[in-house]
Design a protein around this motif. Structure first.
Motif, PDB file in Angstrom:
ATOM      1  N   SER A   7       0.829  -1.209   0.000  1.00  8.87           N
ATOM      2  CA  SER A   7       0.000   0.000   0.000  1.00  8.87           C
ATOM      3  C   SER A   7       0.859   1.254   0.000  1.00  8.87           C
ATOM      4  O   SER A   7       1.922   1.308   0.611  1.00  8.87           O
ATOM      5  CB  SER A   7      -0.910   0.027   1.235  1.00  8.87           C
ATOM      6  OG  SER A   7      -1.749  -1.092   1.256  1.00  8.87           O
ATOM      7  N   LYS A   8       0.368   2.268  -0.706  1.00  2.00           N
ATOM      8  CA  LYS A   8       1.058   3.555  -0.719  1.00  2.00           C
ATOM      9  C   LYS A   8       0.000   4.654  -0.806  1.00  2.00           C
ATOM     10  O   LYS A   8      -1.178   4.377  -1.019  1.00  2.00           O
ATOM     11  CB  LYS A   8       2.060   3.644  -1.867  1.00  2.00           C
ATOM     12  CG  LYS A   8       1.443   3.499  -3.242  1.00  2.00           C
ATOM     13  CD  LYS A   8       2.503   3.536  -4.320  1.00  2.00           C
ATOM     14  CE  LYS A   8       1.838   3.412  -5.679  1.00  2.00           C
ATOM     15  NZ  LYS A   8       2.775   3.465  -6.771  1.00  2.00           N
ATOM     16  N   ASN A   9       0.422   5.882  -0.649  1.00  2.15           N
ATOM     17  CA  ASN A   9      -0.481   7.033  -0.665  1.00  2.15           C
ATOM     18  C   ASN A   9      -1.658   6.831   0.291  1.00  2.15           C
ATOM     19  O   ASN A   9      -2.812   7.000  -0.064  1.00  2.15           O
ATOM     20  CB  ASN A   9      -0.978   7.340  -2.077  1.00  2.15           C
ATOM     21  CG  ASN A   9       0.155   7.695  -3.014  1.00  2.15           C
ATOM     22  OD1 ASN A   9       1.168   8.255  -2.595  1.00  2.15           O
ATOM     23  ND2 ASN A   9       0.019   7.352  -4.276  1.00  2.15           N
ATOM     24  N   ILE A  10      -1.333   6.463   1.516  1.00  2.00           N
ATOM     25  CA  ILE A  10      -2.354   6.172   2.523  1.00  2.00           C
ATOM     26  C   ILE A  10      -2.921   7.483   3.059  1.00  2.00           C
ATOM     27  O   ILE A  10      -2.179   8.396   3.429  1.00  2.00           O
ATOM     28  CB  ILE A  10      -1.751   5.341   3.673  1.00  2.00           C
ATOM     29  CG1 ILE A  10      -1.193   4.032   3.120  1.00  2.00           C
ATOM     30  CG2 ILE A  10      -2.788   5.085   4.761  1.00  2.00           C
ATOM     31  CD1 ILE A  10      -0.327   3.268   4.098  1.00  2.00           C
ATOM     32  N   GLU A  11      -4.246   7.548   3.085  1.00  3.37           N
ATOM     33  CA  GLU A  11      -4.936   8.736   3.580  1.00  3.37           C
ATOM     34  C   GLU A  11      -6.068   8.289   4.498  1.00  3.37           C
ATOM     35  O   GLU A  11      -6.842   7.400   4.132  1.00  3.37           O
ATOM     36  CB  GLU A  11      -5.497   9.533   2.399  1.00  3.37           C
ATOM     37  CG  GLU A  11      -6.326  10.721   2.812  1.00  3.37           C
ATOM     38  CD  GLU A  11      -7.001  11.357   1.619  1.00  3.37           C
ATOM     39  OE1 GLU A  11      -6.551  12.435   1.218  1.00  3.37           O
ATOM     40  OE2 GLU A  11      -7.981  10.774   1.110  1.00  3.37           O
ATOM     41  N   ASN A  54      -8.151   5.465   2.519  1.00  2.00           N
ATOM     42  CA  ASN A  54      -7.890   5.345   1.086  1.00  2.00           C
ATOM     43  C   ASN A  54      -6.417   5.006   0.895  1.00  2.00           C
ATOM     44  O   ASN A  54      -5.554   5.580   1.559  1.00  2.00           O
ATOM     45  CB  ASN A  54      -8.215   6.656   0.363  1.00  2.00           C
ATOM     46  CG  ASN A  54      -9.672   7.031   0.512  1.00  2.00           C
ATOM     47  OD1 ASN A  54     -10.554   6.245   0.190  1.00  2.00           O
ATOM     48  ND2 ASN A  54      -9.934   8.231   1.016  1.00  2.00           N
ATOM     49  N   TYR A  55      -6.149   4.083  -0.014  1.00  2.00           N
ATOM     50  CA  TYR A  55      -4.773   3.710  -0.309  1.00  2.00           C
ATOM     51  C   TYR A  55      -4.709   3.081  -1.690  1.00  2.00           C
ATOM     52  O   TYR A  55      -5.724   2.707  -2.259  1.00  2.00           O
ATOM     53  CB  TYR A  55      -4.223   2.740   0.752  1.00  2.00           C
ATOM     54  CG  TYR A  55      -5.006   1.460   0.871  1.00  2.00           C
ATOM     55  CD1 TYR A  55      -4.599   0.315   0.200  1.00  2.00           C
ATOM     56  CD2 TYR A  55      -6.140   1.380   1.672  1.00  2.00           C
ATOM     57  CE1 TYR A  55      -5.309  -0.863   0.303  1.00  2.00           C
ATOM     58  CE2 TYR A  55      -6.857   0.208   1.784  1.00  2.00           C
ATOM     59  CZ  TYR A  55      -6.432  -0.918   1.105  1.00  2.00           C
ATOM     60  OH  TYR A  55      -7.139  -2.089   1.207  1.00  2.00           O
ATOM     61  N   GLU A  56      -3.514   2.996  -2.210  1.00  2.00           N
ATOM     62  CA  GLU A  56      -3.296   2.400  -3.523  1.00  2.00           C
ATOM     63  C   GLU A  56      -2.463   1.140  -3.369  1.00  2.00           C
ATOM     64  O   GLU A  56      -1.576   1.079  -2.523  1.00  2.00           O
ATOM     65  CB  GLU A  56      -2.554   3.377  -4.432  1.00  2.00           C
ATOM     66  CG  GLU A  56      -3.314   4.629  -4.738  1.00  2.00           C
ATOM     67  CD  GLU A  56      -2.500   5.629  -5.547  1.00  2.00           C
ATOM     68  OE1 GLU A  56      -1.421   5.253  -6.074  1.00  2.00           O
ATOM     69  OE2 GLU A  56      -2.926   6.784  -5.648  1.00  2.00           O
TER      70      GLU A  56
END
Length: 170
Positions: A7-11, A54-56
């Motif tokens: 996971s990356k860009n975790i919000e 939210n994550y990618e």
């Protein structure tokens, strides 16, 4: 909450009275440093009843064969795979612009030596020339799935003795 290690860009936002608000107190255990693929722990130190995270993650891998002619059909195989268990993945492929008739194009999900017709397919003409050039369908769950595209290119009308009468393909 645990997220996949990729996971990356975790919000993280909290939902209060149908409004999204930034969460100030979040700690992330085992952040994805140097390609680490261990699960990521999100620890919420804020007190709300509802959160949205939210994550990618990396998308699935897709390999496609070229169309091969077999008897009166064109056949193309597509394999879709992912290390992560993913659900409801929109998948697509491009096809040669040979028809505007979606009835001659079939997608089959190949499962343990059998095939299952995919019924919910979107047939697209992306360049507005009245010929189908893209197919889209939903993969309900994903680990390693194979699909087969079949386009009928010739249809013959035969009599009861299987003697050719006429070509019924436009």
């Amino acid at each position: 909450t645990t997220l996949p290690g990729e996971s990356k860009n975790i919000e993280v936002v909290k939902i209060v009275d149908d409004q999204e608000l930034k969460v100030d107190k979040v700690s992330i255990e085992n952040p994805n440093l140097f390609g680490n693929d261990k699960p990521i722990e999100i620890i919420l130190e804020d007190e709300a009843l509802e959160y949205e995270i939210n994550y990618e993650t990396p998308g699935p891998d897709k390999t496609e064969s070229i169309f091969v002619r077999y008897d009166n059909k064109l056949i193309k195989n597509i394999s879709i795979s992912s290390e992560l268990h993913l659900e409801n993945i929109t998948t697509f492929t491009t096809i040669s612009e040979i028809t505007s008739d979606s009835e001659i194009i079939k997608i089959y999900h190949l499962i343990n030596g059998s095939s299952e017709l995919v019924n919910d397919v979107t047939y697209l003409d992306t360049n507005n020339n009245n010929l189908i050039d893209r197919l889209e369908w939903l993969v309900p769950h994903l680990s390693n799935e194979t699909y087969q595209i079949i386009i009928i290119i010739k249809a013959e009308h035969l009599d009861e003795n299987k003697i050719f009468i006429e070509d019924v393909f436009e």
